[in-house]
Design a protein around this motif. Structure first.
Motif, PDB file in Angstrom:
ATOM      1  N   GLN A 103      -0.160  -9.068  -0.832  1.00 12.04           N
ATOM      2  CA  GLN A 103      -0.412  -8.333   0.403  1.00 12.04           C
ATOM      3  C   GLN A 103       0.740  -7.376   0.674  1.00 12.04           C
ATOM      4  N   GLY A 104       0.410  -6.276   1.300  1.00 14.32           N
ATOM      5  CA  GLY A 104       1.457  -5.326   1.626  1.00 14.32           C
ATOM      6  C   GLY A 104       0.912  -4.135   2.364  1.00 14.32           C
ATOM      7  N   HIS A 105       1.660  -3.026   2.292  1.00 14.97           N
ATOM      8  CA  HIS A 105       1.303  -1.804   2.995  1.00 14.97           C
ATOM      9  C   HIS A 105       1.446  -0.590   2.086  1.00 14.97           C
TER      10      HIS A 105
ATOM     11  N   HIS B 271      -2.413  -1.689   5.624  1.00 19.95           N
ATOM     12  CA  HIS B 271      -2.371  -3.034   5.042  1.00 19.95           C
ATOM     13  C   HIS B 271      -3.432  -3.192   3.958  1.00 19.95           C
TER      14      HIS B 271
ATOM     15  N   ASP C 270       3.916 -11.427  -0.194  1.00 19.93           N
ATOM     16  CA  ASP C 270       3.700 -10.564   0.960  1.00 19.93           C
ATOM     17  C   ASP C 270       4.881  -9.612   1.119  1.00 19.93           C
ATOM     18  N   GLY C 271       4.681  -8.587   1.909  1.00 15.74           N
ATOM     19  CA  GLY C 271       5.765  -7.657   2.213  1.00 15.74           C
ATOM     20  C   GLY C 271       5.943  -6.551   1.194  1.00 15.74           C
ATOM     21  N   ILE C 272       4.962  -6.350   0.325  1.00 12.71           N
ATOM     22  CA  ILE C 272       5.050  -5.286  -0.677  1.00 12.71           C
ATOM     23  C   ILE C 272       4.769  -3.945   0.004  1.00 12.71           C
ATOM     24  N   GLU C 273       5.581  -2.946  -0.269  1.00 16.84           N
ATOM     25  CA  GLU C 273       5.350  -1.604   0.268  1.00 16.84           C
ATOM     26  C   GLU C 273       5.307  -0.617  -0.885  1.00 16.84           C
TER      27      GLU C 273
END
Length: 127
Positions: free
Chosen positions: A16-18, A56, A105-108
């Motif tokens: 998950q990320g943005h 997201h 998580d926290g992937i950009e």
């Protein structure tokens, strides 16, 4: 429709990320794509649903593994000059390790105008 493997349901494993632009603003309506190999020059092995208004994305995976990520706006063909495109890690793609039963998580991924050259016919649309 544009990935090698299909994960037809939500799983307990994934990424998950943005997706953001060069200014850090969210990019909606784009895809994140996961590849087993660093070259990322073919259909992705897995892809996310469309990114939401906050940029997201979620990529559901059937199991864990090592992945390289990219993001873009269009599903078919290689990126066109100017199309928003980016790789996690930039010019040198960064490996992401995903354990079965967990989410990274926290992937950009920053999408910037694609500056490569388009090779007509390299990737053909299926229609």
């Amino acid at each position: 429709f544009f990935k090698k493997a299909v994960v037809e349901k939500e799983t307990n494993t994934g990424i998950q990320g943005h997706l953001v632009d060069n200014s850090g603003n969210p990019v909606s309506g784009a895809f994140a794509m996961a590849y087993f190999d660093k070259k990322m020059a073919r259909l992705p092995d897995f892809a996310s649903t469309l990114s939401d208004e906050n940029g997201h994305f979620t990529i559901y995976l059937p199991e864990g593994g090592d992945f390289y990520l990219a993001g873009r706006m269009h599903a078919w063909d290689m990126p066109q000059p100017g199309e928003p495109y980016g790789r996690f890690g930039g010019e040198i793609p960064q490996l992401i390790k995903v354990e079965k039963g967990r989410f990274v998580d926290g992937i950009e991924i920053t999408l910037a105008p694609f500056s490569g050259s388009y090779e007509k016919g390299k990737s053909k649309r299926p229609f």
